[in-house]
Scaffold this motif. Structure first.
Motif, short mmCIF file in Angstrom:
data_model
loop_
_atom_site.label_atom_id
_atom_site.label_comp_id
_atom_site.label_asym_id
_atom_site.label_seq_id
_atom_site.Cartn_x
_atom_site.Cartn_y
_atom_site.Cartn_z
N ILE A 8 0.85 -1.20 0.00
CA ILE A 8 0.00 0.00 0.00
C ILE A 8 0.88 1.25 0.00
O ILE A 8 1.76 1.38 0.84
N ARG A 9 0.63 2.14 -0.92
CA ARG A 9 1.52 3.30 -1.02
C ARG A 9 1.44 4.14 0.25
O ARG A 9 0.37 4.33 0.83
N GLY A 12 -0.96 7.11 0.34
CA GLY A 12 -2.29 6.87 -0.22
C GLY A 12 -3.41 7.36 0.66
O GLY A 12 -4.31 8.08 0.22
N LYS A 13 -3.37 7.00 1.93
CA LYS A 13 -4.50 7.32 2.79
C LYS A 13 -4.68 8.83 2.97
O LYS A 13 -5.79 9.34 2.90
N LYS A 15 -3.85 11.14 0.99
CA LYS A 15 -4.30 11.78 -0.25
C LYS A 15 -5.77 11.49 -0.53
O LYS A 15 -6.51 12.38 -0.94
N VAL A 16 -6.20 10.28 -0.28
CA VAL A 16 -7.58 9.91 -0.63
C VAL A 16 -8.58 10.50 0.36
O VAL A 16 -9.78 10.61 0.06
N THR A 17 -8.10 10.90 1.51
CA THR A 17 -9.00 11.51 2.49
C THR A 17 -8.91 13.04 2.47
O THR A 17 -9.60 13.71 3.24
N ALA A 20 -3.72 15.21 3.06
CA ALA A 20 -2.36 15.56 2.63
C ALA A 20 -2.25 17.07 2.48
O ALA A 20 -3.15 17.71 1.94
N ILE A 475 6.37 12.94 -5.89
CA ILE A 475 5.54 13.86 -6.67
C ILE A 475 4.39 13.11 -7.33
O ILE A 475 3.83 13.55 -8.32
N GLY A 476 4.08 11.95 -6.76
CA GLY A 476 3.01 11.13 -7.31
C GLY A 476 3.53 9.82 -7.85
O GLY A 476 2.80 8.83 -7.94
N VAL A 634 2.08 -2.22 -9.26
CA VAL A 634 0.98 -1.26 -9.48
C VAL A 634 1.54 0.13 -9.80
O VAL A 634 1.09 0.80 -10.73
N ALA A 637 3.12 0.11 -13.36
CA ALA A 637 2.11 0.16 -14.43
C ALA A 637 1.47 1.54 -14.46
O ALA A 637 1.18 2.08 -15.53
N GLY A 638 1.28 2.13 -13.29
CA GLY A 638 0.70 3.48 -13.22
C GLY A 638 1.58 4.51 -13.91
O GLY A 638 1.08 5.42 -14.57
N GLN A 639 2.89 4.35 -13.78
CA GLN A 639 3.79 5.27 -14.48
C GLN A 639 3.61 5.14 -15.98
O GLN A 639 3.58 6.13 -16.71
#
Lengths: 742, 298, 162
Positions: A8-9, A12-13, A15-17, A20, A475-476, A634, A637-639
């Motif tokens: 899990i990045r 992640g948490k 940012k999604v909430t 951040a 930076i993502g 993950v 592949a996202g890159q």
């Protein structure tokens, strides 16, 4: 082991909430806001500045270059860019003076009411005009940088060749369009300057502030806040904004926040360099490359900034993934009166590789070979020598990669079917498939890594928590996650036990800038080395057994950290980059090992072209690449998917429209990037071939996916329409013209 | 550069009567504000010139979609979301539903109103071609009364409409006469934008054709003239000559004369003209296929 | 330079009653971020193009940069912070992280809001419906692929919970 697993990045948490904290989310006591007043002309002499209107000017902080304690430059490679224009402006929207006030609304009104009278001077706005020296606007001859790369001798080949093919190819500018606009907060006190902001390269900002404010390094502190995308766009420009915010803070005595609005960000900050590439290629009768003469020209904008190094990477990639005994690459970056172009994912390579891969299809057509057969006859292999004289020490399986990509797309069957389909005059939708083959040099060019000599540290607390210290920014792309994976595996501890420090130049060593696909491969390797070093410290000092069971290793590690720290003090291990012995590079001759290694790729596109509207649409996309080893499936592949999507934009949608050097479509309504409805299914395929000097064999992948998307798409469109295409972006208007000219 | 927000004054009348009396008292001073999706963008880029705004939000007289046997009345404050989700509009007035769906993206459709889209009078607006093809009627209201006019006559030139300074758009009325024959009407809406969503049109075309009622033919273009344009001369050529290839070619020649596209930030005159001709041809060829189906009794 | 009078605006943000003294054309996003400090709502463009500032207003998805304060009076606003509080969508948020739908994170809160709005209307969307639902939210990092996967996965999970 966490490497190769989709852990899990780390960020992640938050940012999604929405927790951040990006720079615009921060607020300090007494903080005020800053804005820039900019040039209305492309080039001219500043005559007079007046402050008009019914505004409380005495309450508004005004800063000009005269307020700078140090030289009026934003320090990059050459120190030619002004921090604030003083006598002359060199491009539209160049910053001239700065305003600060607590009321943002009032500031917007105030910047409209500063009248800057400028006597215009002649300006130039094209590569051709710059090269012909219609006006000299930079140096003696408008040439920001030029060099020639030579291998063998191209001269005798033109008469011997069975076929000589020429072509000229053009690419437009491209805006990074990170969704978080640029922004900085600065606070200046007698103790020094602290800035917080959105950036890729904290130590670039640090250096620029030291120079412009004439301060020793310990008096400048740069802290990266969560950064909403960069793609190269936050490589050099944040140094400018940091200097501006710091200057306003110095003048006002208060913390100052500068956040660019979208229109300002698009008009003023860097973009991908427009280019012209001319190819002249000699071919033997058996379809082998005999000689390549390549002229590679970049529009650099008004100041040198990053252009010399963008030119390097672009030129070195210009001969692509092919073996040719005789090559000459003539490269020039030219000055024009527009905002300086800068770094953007790929860094010159997408431009030169677009030209090459369009040219390869053109040659194949003229030679009567299929695009795949012609390329296959000329692929680079282990032991071959590149344009810079680099002997390949790895074996790129390009035939295998090409087979994989083309099969995944169903290329051969579709090419046959679509050829039939397109012959039907009643079909208003033409279909095509096309592909590109390319490579990307991972890490800095030439001696860049050696000169940077990056440093990473890993430290541990008495509770056995480990922290990675590096200036490489999240930076993502997932830097934080990958660093934690690499440290955890090197130490044999849980991923969750590892933290990665927010880059802060008072806390983290200089691991170099977050650019050049170097973060995982170069800095990640240093993280691994430093982590191994930390474990060694514990073993050498007798606090950790060298042979210990894996079951309760976390406990043993924790105990070892606690006892070491109690006995010996802080537990910290450093690693510094050591250039592998095989890399030899001569900066003056552009000869030698340009890169430690390359990633290799074959991208294939399937398109439809609507003959009613001349719109080309990508229906399917296959991205097959060899990347050494994948660290996080993950994220990797996202890159690729993200890079491909930016490449689709580069190929079909994204046009920077300039009028007298100023971007006139500097809004998201008019600068068109793909939405969720414009993107096809993207199939990502990784082949692995470990690189000895990357962590777990990994190579850098960040930039690779942008390099080959546009030529794959345009080759497919050319097949669908039977039209020769030489230019991106291929807007429907451009395609309509190209089709009428056939 | 952003507009100076404190300079903008907004009145929020509670009733339509109050709103109209404000307009009447100071003609031209108050610019109506509906969903804000145009005006807020102008404010953001510092070009919202009128500093006095009349907030229409919540005026009941301007909201709601009502259905009678003869017509569907769409209150000016109806959002495109309300329009595109309305079942009867979807079946009887598919051009309008398609136009509504092509506007911006969902968050824009939830706020943007049909009245605002019309009043803004952009030649690139997405709903006007559909409304004209559906023979919409517009109802304008002022303190002194209300009037209805054919929507096709409402737009008079670039950003110029029949709306008087003391008037508001109350509603759009769609006549349901076509409901009787609608099953055979062939509708064609195509927005050629800069991308699939969040796009402003480069060309927009709404076409309507009825195999047995040549008078039902509508050819309406957006973004290719100073204002939305019903191409009456081209319609007449088809009505007089049918759908054979020769007449289609004549229609294209006529369309070339009727349109006056320009170069702008989104496209070129050359492209707009060519694609308009292509769209017309596509439409007429499809219409011919429909006609032959009808003639064959299928 | 003359200023208009400030007005009083009352509304609920994340179920909390709020009152503002502000100019009528102040943007909703500024009320949310500057006055209420709900900084999860992001500004990417200021003109309704990027979707980073998406919130729910009276249950409808809107771009908070395009809503003037004068039209917020009496409204019920839900931001990303309000979504977290509800817990109902934690499976969706987890899926965004697990499937790689989050990279730089700046578009993510808006993307989550658009998805919450979609799933409220249509718990089992097709891929085309998902693409349409988030077409107003620009992501420059992911290429959207992993966002679709996250949403599709979450639909299955949320559906199973219902």
């Amino acid at each position: 082991m966490t490497v190769k697993r989709p852990v899990i990045r780390k960020d992640g948490k938050d940012k999604v909430t929405g927790r951040a904290q990006y720079v615009d989310d921060l607020c300090f006591p007494n903080m005020i806001y800053g804005v820039s007043v900019r040039s209305s002309v492309a080039r001219g002499k500043i005559q007079k500045i007046t402050y008009e209107g019914d505004l409380p000017w005495k309450d508004i902080t005004v800063a000009t270059s005269h307020d700078l304690p140090g030289p009026n430059v934003v320090a990059h490679i050459l120190q030619d860019q002004q921090c604030l224009a003083t006598e002359n402006v060199q491009h539209p929207d160049e910053a001239i003076l700065l305003l600060a006030h607590p009321d943002r609304q009032l500031l917007e009104e105030a910047r409209r009411k500063v009248r800057v009278e400028i006597d215009p001077l002649p300006s130039i706005h094209s590569i051709e005009d710059s090269l012909n020296q219609k006006t000299v606007i930079w140096g003696k001859d408008n040439i920001l940088k030029s060099f020639v790369i030579e291998k063998g001798n191209i001269a005798p080949l033109w008469n011997e060749a069975a076929l000589v093919v020429q072509g000229e190819y053009r690419t437009g500018a491209q805006e990074q369009l990170y969704i978080e606009p640029n922004g900085m907060i600065a606070s200046v006190s007698p103790a020094g300057i602290t800035v917080w902001g959105s950036m890729q390269c904290p130590y670039y900002v640090h250096h620029a502030l030291m120079v412009a404010f004439n301060l020793p390094k310990e008096k400048v502190r740069v802290i990266q806040t969560e950064t909403g995308g960069g793609f190269g766009g936050k490589e050099d420009y944040p140094s400018m904004i940091a200097c501006h915010a710091a200057l306003l803070s110095l003048k006002s005595g208060k913390p100052v926040k500068i956040i660019y609005d979208r229109a300002e960000d698009m008009a003023c900050t860097t973009k991908r360099h427009p280019s012209i590439t001319r190819h002249k290629t000699a071919l033997s009768k058996d379809g082998k490359l005999l000689a390549m003469d390549i002229e590679f020209l970049l529009d650099g904008g008004a100041y040198a900034t990053m252009s010399p190094v963008v030119l390097s990477r672009g030129a070195i990639h210009a001969a692509g993934a092919y073996n040719c005994p005789n090559i000459r690459i003539t490269a020039k970056a030219l000055a024009t009166n527009t905002a300086p172009y800068g770094a953007f994912r790929g860094f010159g390579a997408p431009q030169s590789l677009f030209a090459l891969e369009m040219h390869m299809d053109r040659i194949a057509l003229q030679a009567g070979l299929t695009p795949e057969e012609f390329r296959a006859r000329n692929f680079l292999q282990e032991g071959h020598v590149t344009a810079t004289g680099q002997t390949l020490r790895e074996n790129p399986d390009l035939p295998g990669l090409m087979g994989t990509a083309l099969n995944a797309l169903g290329y051969h069957a579709k090419r046959a079917n679509y050829a039939d389909h397109n012959r039907n005059p009643n079909s208003r939708i033409k279909k095509g498939v096309g592909f590109s083959v390319f490579l990307h040099g991972a890490g800095f060019t030439g001696s860049g890594e050696k000169n940077l000599a990056s440093v990473v540290a890993v430290e541990a607390t008495p509770f056995g928590r480990v922290r990675v210290l590096a200036s490489s920014t999240e930076i993502g792309q997932g830097a934080r996650t990958v660093f934690a994976q690499l440290a955890a595996d090197a130490l044999g501890i849980d991923y969750d036990q590892v933290d990665v420090a927010q880059p802060d130049t008072h806390i983290v060593p200089n691991s170099g800038p977050t650019v050049a696909s170097r973060t995982t491969m170069i800095v990640g390797k240093l993280v691994e080395t430093a982590a191994i070093g930390l474990k060694e410290i514990l073993i050498q000092s007798g606090h950790l057994k060298s042979e210990c069971s894996t079951e309760d290793f976390s406990d043993q590690f924790r105990n070892a950290c606690a006892s070491y720290i109690k006995a010996a003090g802080p537990l910290k291990s450093f690693a510094q980059y050591q250039q592998p012995g095989h890399i030899q590079w001569d900066d003056t001759k552009y000869q030698g090992d340009a890169y430690g290694t390359f990633t290799w790729a074959v991208y294939a596109a399937e398109v439809s072209v609507d003959l009613t509207t001349y719109e080309a649409r990508v229906d399917n996309f296959v991205a097959a690449q060899e990347v050494g080893k994948v660290i996080h499936p993950v994220l990797a592949a996202g890159q690729i998917e993200g890079g491909v999507t930016q490449g689709i934009g580069y190929a079909l949608y994204e046009e920077v429209r300039l009028e007298n050097g100023r971007m006139i479509n500097n809004r998201m309504t008019n600068y068109i990037v793909p939405t969720a409805q414009d993107v096809p299914p993207i199939q990502v395929i990784f082949a692995e071939n470990p690189y000895a000097h990357g962590p777990h064999g990994a190579k850098g992948i960040g930039e690779l996916p942008l390099d080959g998307v546009a030529p794959a798409i345009l080759n497919a469109v050319a097949f669908a329409t039977g039209t020769t295409l030489t230019e991106i972006p291929l807007l429907p208007e451009t395609l309509m013209r190209a089709m009428s000219n056939e | 550069m952003r507009g100076y927000v404190p300079a903008y004054e907004v009145k929020s009348p509670e009733t339509l009567t109050e709103a109209l009396s404000i307009l009447q008292a100071q003609p031209g001073k108050w610019k109506p504000l509906a969903g804000g999706t145009d005006l807020m963008v102008l404010l953001e880029s510092g070009v919202l010139e009128n500093r006095n705004l009349l907030n229409l939000q919540g005026l009941k007289e301007l909201t709601g979609i009502s259905v009678s046997p003869a017509e569907i009345t769409i209150g000016a404050l109806s959002t495109f979301r309300q329009i595109l989700e309305h079942d009867l509009l979807k079946t009887e007035f598919p051009l309008l539903a398609a136009a509504a769906r092509s506007i911006g993206a969902i968050a824009i459709q939830n706020r943007a109103t049909i009245g605002g889209n019309i009043a803004n009078a952009s030649p690139a607006a997405d709903s006007p071609p559909a409304l004209i093809a559906h023979d919409a009627v517009i109802e304008l209201v002022s303190s002194t009364g209300s009037r209805r006019l054919s929507y096709a006559e409402f737009h008079q030139g670039y950003k110029k409409t029949q709306l008087a300074t003391d008037e508001l758009i109350r509603a759009i009325i769609l006549p349901r006469t076509q409901a009787d024959t609608g099953s055979n009407d062939f509708f064609f809406y195509r927005k050629v934008g800069t991308r699939k969503a969040q796009a402003i049109s480069k060309i927009c075309f709404a076409g309507r054709f009825h195999p047995c009622s040549p008078g039902n033919l509508r050819l309406v273009f957006g973004s290719v003239a100073p204002t939305v344009l019903r191409c009456i001369q081209t319609e007449a050529i088809i009505q007089g000559g049918g759908l054979d290839l020769k007449t289609i070619q004549k229609a294209k020649d006529s369309l070339t004369r009727e349109l006056s596209p320009i170069d702008d930030i989104r496209s070129t005159a050359e492209y707009r003209l060519r694609v308009s001709l292509n769209l017309l041809e596509d439409f007429l060829i499809l219409a011919r296929q429909k006609q032959s189906h009808v003639e064959l009794g299928s | 330079m003359s200023n208009s009078a400030k007005i009083t605006i009352s509304c609920r943000i994340n179920q909390r009653p709020c009152s503002f003294e502000t100019y009528p054309m102040t943007r909703l996003i500024d009320l949310i971020r500057d006055d209420e400090h709900f900084t999860g709502t992001k500004e990417g463009c200021g003109e309704g193009e990027c979707g980073a500032c998406s919130v729910l207003m009276n249950g409808e998805l809107v771009n908070s940069c395009l809503v003037p304060a004068v039209q917020v009076n009496g409204a019920d606003i839900i931001t990303i912070e309000g979504i977290i509080r509800e817990n109902k969508f934690s499976a969706l948020q987890e899926a965004f992280v697990d499937f790689g739908g989050v990279q730089c994170g700046i578009c993510t809160p808006g993307m989550v809001m658009a998805t919450v709005y979609l799933l409220g209307k249509n718990p089992n969307p097709t891929e085309a419906e998902i693409r349409e639902a988030i077409a107003g939210n620009i992501c420059r990092c992911t290429g959207y692929t992993k966002i679709f996967e996250a949403i599709q996965h979450a639909c299955g999970k949320l559906g199973a919970l219902q």
